[in-house]
Scaffold this motif. Structure first.
Motif, PDB file in Angstrom:
ATOM      1  N   ARG A 272       0.842  -1.198   0.000  1.00 19.55           N
ATOM      2  CA  ARG A 272       0.000   0.000   0.000  1.00 19.55           C
ATOM      3  C   ARG A 272       0.877   1.247   0.000  1.00 19.55           C
ATOM      4  N   GLY A 273       0.435   2.275  -0.697  1.00 17.04           N
ATOM      5  CA  GLY A 273       1.219   3.487  -0.721  1.00 17.04           C
ATOM      6  C   GLY A 273       0.492   4.653  -1.363  1.00 17.04           C
ATOM      7  N   ILE A 274       1.081   5.825  -1.199  1.00 20.05           N
ATOM      8  CA  ILE A 274       0.605   7.051  -1.840  1.00 20.05           C
ATOM      9  C   ILE A 274       1.798   7.660  -2.574  1.00 20.05           C
ATOM     10  N   ILE A 275       1.580   8.069  -3.806  1.00 19.48           N
ATOM     11  CA  ILE A 275       2.634   8.753  -4.559  1.00 19.48           C
ATOM     12  C   ILE A 275       2.504  10.255  -4.285  1.00 19.48           C
ATOM     13  N   VAL A 276       3.578  10.843  -3.779  1.00 17.99           N
ATOM     14  CA  VAL A 276       3.562  12.268  -3.427  1.00 17.99           C
ATOM     15  C   VAL A 276       4.565  13.012  -4.304  1.00 17.99           C
ATOM     16  N   ILE A 277       4.072  13.940  -5.087  1.00 16.35           N
ATOM     17  CA  ILE A 277       4.967  14.808  -5.864  1.00 16.35           C
ATOM     18  C   ILE A 277       5.198  16.067  -5.021  1.00 16.35           C
ATOM     19  N   THR A 278       6.467  16.357  -4.729  1.00 17.44           N
ATOM     20  CA  THR A 278       6.814  17.510  -3.891  1.00 17.44           C
ATOM     21  C   THR A 278       7.349  18.661  -4.752  1.00 17.44           C
ATOM     22  N   LYS A 279       7.465  19.814  -4.110  1.00 17.20           N
ATOM     23  CA  LYS A 279       8.090  21.001  -4.729  1.00 17.20           C
ATOM     24  C   LYS A 279       7.368  21.464  -5.996  1.00 17.20           C
ATOM     25  N   ILE A 280       6.033  21.336  -6.015  1.00 14.79           N
ATOM     26  CA  ILE A 280       5.307  21.728  -7.239  1.00 14.79           C
ATOM     27  C   ILE A 280       5.342  23.244  -7.453  1.00 14.79           C
ATOM     28  N   ASP A 281       5.705  23.975  -6.400  1.00 14.06           N
ATOM     29  CA  ASP A 281       5.811  25.436  -6.543  1.00 14.06           C
ATOM     30  C   ASP A 281       7.003  25.845  -7.390  1.00 14.06           C
ATOM     31  N   THR A 282       7.887  24.886  -7.740  1.00 12.79           N
ATOM     32  CA  THR A 282       9.104  25.208  -8.498  1.00 12.79           C
ATOM     33  C   THR A 282       8.964  24.938  -9.987  1.00 12.79           C
ATOM     34  N   VAL A 283       7.829  24.428 -10.456  1.00 13.88           N
ATOM     35  CA  VAL A 283       7.692  24.062 -11.883  1.00 13.88           C
ATOM     36  C   VAL A 283       6.370  24.584 -12.449  1.00 13.88           C
ATOM     37  N   GLU A 284       6.329  24.637 -13.751  1.00 14.35           N
ATOM     38  CA  GLU A 284       5.102  24.996 -14.466  1.00 14.35           C
ATOM     39  C   GLU A 284       4.174  23.784 -14.528  1.00 14.35           C
ATOM     40  N   LYS A 285       2.897  24.058 -14.816  1.00  7.64           N
ATOM     41  CA  LYS A 285       1.900  22.995 -14.850  1.00  7.64           C
ATOM     42  C   LYS A 285       2.222  21.922 -15.892  1.00  7.64           C
ATOM     43  N   GLU A 286       2.699  22.353 -17.074  1.00  6.25           N
ATOM     44  CA  GLU A 286       3.012  21.393 -18.138  1.00  6.25           C
ATOM     45  C   GLU A 286       4.127  20.436 -17.703  1.00  6.25           C
ATOM     46  N   PHE A 287       5.120  21.001 -17.015  1.00  5.68           N
ATOM     47  CA  PHE A 287       6.236  20.160 -16.550  1.00  5.68           C
ATOM     48  C   PHE A 287       5.738  19.165 -15.489  1.00  5.68           C
ATOM     49  N   LEU A 288       4.837  19.648 -14.630  1.00  2.00           N
ATOM     50  CA  LEU A 288       4.273  18.771 -13.596  1.00  2.00           C
ATOM     51  C   LEU A 288       3.523  17.598 -14.216  1.00  2.00           C
ATOM     52  N   GLU A 289       2.755  17.865 -15.276  1.00  2.48           N
ATOM     53  CA  GLU A 289       2.017  16.786 -15.949  1.00  2.48           C
ATOM     54  C   GLU A 289       2.968  15.758 -16.553  1.00  2.48           C
ATOM     55  N   ALA A 290       4.096  16.246 -17.095  1.00  9.98           N
ATOM     56  CA  ALA A 290       5.091  15.336 -17.668  1.00  9.98           C
ATOM     57  C   ALA A 290       5.693  14.445 -16.579  1.00  9.98           C
ATOM     58  N   VAL A 291       5.947  15.024 -15.395  1.00 10.06           N
ATOM     59  CA  VAL A 291       6.481  14.236 -14.267  1.00 10.06           C
ATOM     60  C   VAL A 291       5.473  13.177 -13.838  1.00 10.06           C
ATOM     61  N   LYS A 292       4.187  13.540 -13.807  1.00  7.13           N
ATOM     62  CA  LYS A 292       3.152  12.561 -13.444  1.00  7.13           C
ATOM     63  C   LYS A 292       3.154  11.372 -14.400  1.00  7.13           C
ATOM     64  N   GLU A 293       3.255  11.665 -15.698  1.00  6.20           N
ATOM     65  CA  GLU A 293       3.283  10.581 -16.685  1.00  6.20           C
ATOM     66  C   GLU A 293       4.511   9.698 -16.493  1.00  6.20           C
ATOM     67  N   GLU A 294       5.640  10.325 -16.191  1.00  9.65           N
ATOM     68  CA  GLU A 294       6.875   9.578 -15.954  1.00  9.65           C
ATOM     69  C   GLU A 294       6.713   8.628 -14.757  1.00  9.65           C
ATOM     70  N   ILE A 295       6.072   9.143 -13.715  1.00  5.88           N
ATOM     71  CA  ILE A 295       5.866   8.319 -12.517  1.00  5.88           C
ATOM     72  C   ILE A 295       4.906   7.171 -12.827  1.00  5.88           C
ATOM     73  N   LYS A 296       3.831   7.457 -13.545  1.00  6.18           N
ATOM     74  CA  LYS A 296       2.860   6.417 -13.889  1.00  6.18           C
ATOM     75  C   LYS A 296       3.508   5.293 -14.679  1.00  6.18           C
ATOM     76  N   ASN A 297       4.375   5.645 -15.604  1.00  7.62           N
ATOM     77  CA  ASN A 297       5.082   4.638 -16.385  1.00  7.62           C
ATOM     78  C   ASN A 297       5.996   3.786 -15.489  1.00  7.62           C
ATOM     79  N   LEU A 298       6.619   4.448 -14.513  1.00  4.63           N
ATOM     80  CA  LEU A 298       7.536   3.740 -13.614  1.00  4.63           C
ATOM     81  C   LEU A 298       6.799   2.709 -12.759  1.00  4.63           C
ATOM     82  N   VAL A 299       5.634   3.091 -12.234  1.00  2.94           N
ATOM     83  CA  VAL A 299       4.949   2.230 -11.257  1.00  2.94           C
ATOM     84  C   VAL A 299       3.874   1.351 -11.895  1.00  2.94           C
TER      85      VAL A 299
END
Length: 622
Positions: free
Chosen positions: A104-131
């Motif tokens: 069981r777990g929760i995926i937490v993306i931190t430091k979202i105040d340091t990136v633009e929304k488009e970059f954040l979406e790309a990171v989410k996709e990267e994480i989804k592919n990983l897990v």
């Protein structure tokens, strides 16, 4: 129930700051950690009354500390920084948590105040592919910032829900706590801390530091910086010990109920090589083994293959340089020396005391059944593998847990697969014991055709090393009740066995008995009897058979028919009832014989428990 939450993720991805935002505690307890702004060892924070958070270091140099913390967690906060995305330790920590069996777990993306929304979406996709193919595939992804506070409330809400929905922990019925911190406090002495994996302890309990074998007593207990009387399964506790003042207690030692676990060098395991390995795990490969909070050098003996390719699994025996304290079902991680990488891990199926042979199909089948997800199959295999020794319900509970044990044992009993004989034994093994008894007696009869049977003490001595005495006694009694065996005093035999005699031998037997009956209480010895039948070549054989069957009783080489002995006993009994005590001379007169026969007869009745000698007289024993 108390639950342990743990972080995982690459160095500098905001794990410690996230915990502080969730709890108000800074888990970095070491001065150098705060100065460097980097977690180097385990940190702890109190999330709620029934949950603790363990903060693990993300740097590759401190992977051993990360594993020591992750080994006891129930739920992971899998952390990825928005400005960096997936990094090497992100991947390694994911593999470690998978191998440790975290579900069981929760995926937490931190430091979202340091990136633009488009970059954040790309990171989410990267994480989804990983897990995508892991236990985190369906886990919620929460975007957070400890600077703005965004996502923290949502994360708390989901975390609270998962804690409320968490499954009950599997208790083993005894106290066990791997030690992840050990320190001394002036005025209090030795303190150890860890997560309690089984059972409970309270003040004044006697416990053991294993594998050192050091017996200690509990002076005090703290949970969440509060003194308490008792600590239970799932809780993190700091325990103040009495009796360990002069001992060096280290991370990796285990606090247990005395005698509950036996340290070992041999672990029979199911091992998986992670897919990202740059090389296979080879037979006899030296590794660093991480099990519980312990790190030790070890060697892997692959039982099926010469190597495990990345992503493959197989059975292996792991030989550890230092003794380890483990339990069936424990998870472990193995890392290579050079380069220092996590290369695999798995679970302990069995603790052993010896090396086992490779490519043994029967043993591999045994491990396969122990590795079954079906709990009933696993329980039956543990009982079956005990062979002819029963296993207690308490010991089974220690191996597989208590929650479902009675239900599965009842099912196995109803199916006729196990029996209770001062413990559980496999029905097939019990039947094999009975067959073994029959075979031993059959072999004895074949080698000793003139003996009426085997001494029961001799039969038991041949089996006592492998068969529990209580099980052996029950098997013999059952065979007697089934009329498969017969017993006469100390002699036991197959019921179907009879001493084989020819017509000539049977005729000679009658003549010998008739002759000795006529001699009354003054029979000849064996030499004298031979002189009476000088032409009989089968005389020695027939005399042996008569003695074996009890038709003749040899008393100091004099041969008495059993009827004569019975008559002598009746005369002695009536004489003693009449007079209370009898001398040898009085008995001699009644038998109308000589002293050379009377004294052996009286000694014989003494040994039979009929009479007792008191000076020059005999009295009845009862």
């Amino acid at each position: 129930m108390h639950y342990v939450i743990g972080t995982a993720g690459h160095v500098d991805h905001g794990k410690t700051a996230l915990i502080k935002a969730l709890t108000g505690y800074d888990p970095d307890r070491l001065k150098e950690e705060r100065e460097r702004g980097m977690t180097t060892d385990l940190g702890f924070a109190f999330y709620s009354e029934n949950a603790t958070i363990i903060d693990v270091p993300g740097h590759e140099k401190f992977i051993r500390h990360m594993i020591a913390g992750a080994t006891t967690i129930d739920l992971v906060l899998f952390t990825v920084a928005a400005n960096e995305g997936v990094r090497p330790q992100t991947i390694e920590h994911l593999e470690i948590t998978k191998l440790l069996g975290i579900k069981r777990g929760i995926i937490v993306i931190t430091k979202i105040d340091t990136v633009e929304k488009e970059f954040l979406e790309a990171v989410k996709e990267e994480i989804k592919n990983l897990v995508a193919e892991s236990y985190l595939a369906a886990s919620p992804i929460i975007a957070t910032s400890v600077i703005t506070g965004e996502g923290i409330a949502e994360l708390k809400e989901i975390l609270d829900h998962l804690i409320d929905q968490a499954p009950a922990k599997e208790d083993r019925g005894y106290f066990r706590m791997p030690i992840d911190r050990s320190f001394k406090i002036r005025g209090f002495g030795q303190v150890v801390a860890g997560t309690i994996l089984s059972g409970s302890c309270q003040i004044d309990d006697n416990l053991e530091i294993s594998p050192k074998g050091l017996r200690i007593r509990v002076r005090g207990i703290e949970k969440h910086k509060k003194r308490v009387e008792k600590a239970e399964i799932g809780e993190r506790a700091a325990i103040n010990l009495i009796g360990a003042e002069k001992e060096e207690i280290l991370r990796g030692d285990v606090l247990i109920e005395p005698g509950s676990l036996t340290p070992t060098h041999f672990l029979n395991t199911y091992l998986t090589a992670i897919k990202t390995n740059p090389f296979p795990i080879k037979n006899r490969m030296s590794v660093k083994l991480h099990i519980g909070t312990k790190e030790t050098l070890a060697r892997i003996i692959l039982l099926e293959h010469e190597e495990l390719l990345p992503g493959a699994s197989g059975y292996a025996q792991i030989f550890t340089e230092e003794m380890v304290v483990s339990e069936i079902g424990d998870r472990f991680i193995v890392r290579s020396f050079s380069p220092p990488l996590t290369i695999g891990g798995g679970k302990v199926l069995e603790l052993d005391e010896r090396k086992i042979k490779r490519h043994n199909p029967f043993f591999l089948q045994h491990l396969s059944r122990l590795n079954s997800e079906d709990k009933k199959t696993k329980i039956q295999e543990i009982i079956n593998h005990r062979g002819f020794a029963p296993i207690s319900e308490k010991e089974l509970g220690r191996r597989v847990g208590l929650s479902f044990l009675n239900e599965k044992l009842d099912e196995l009993k109803k199916e006729g697969k196990i029996l209770w004989i001062a413990g559980y034994i496999a029905t097939d093994n019990y039947q094999a014991i009975k067959e073994k008894i029959k075979q031993i007696l059959a072999d004895f009869h074949k080698k000793n055709p003139l003996r009426s049977g085997m001494r029961i003490s001799e039969l038991k001595s041949q089996l006592e090393r492998e068969v529990s005495p209580i099980v052996l006694t029950k098997a013999i009694k059952e065979l007697l009740s089934e009329n498969i065996l017969t017993q006469d005093k100390e002699i036991i035999k197959l019921a179907e066995f009879k001493i084989s005699l020819s017509a000539e031998e049977r005729e000679l037997m009658v003549r010998i008995i008739d002759f000795l009956k006529k001699e009354g209480f003054s029979p000849p010895d064996e030499k004298g009897l031979t002189n009476q039948f000088p032409q009989e070549k089968k005389l020695a054989k027939v005399i042996t058979i008569l003695k074996e069957t009890g038709e003749l009783v040899a008393i100091e080489n004099y041969l008495f028919p059993k009827e004569t002995i019975k008559k002598a006993e009746e005369i002695l009994f009536h004489l003693l009832k009449e007079k209370g005590e009898v001398t040898a001379s009085e008995y001699r007169e009644k038998l109308n014989t000589t002293r050379k026969y009377v004294i052996p007869l009286l000694n014989y009745f003494d040994t039979q428990g009929i009479t007792v000698r008191r000076g020059d007289v005999r009295i009845l024993k009862k």
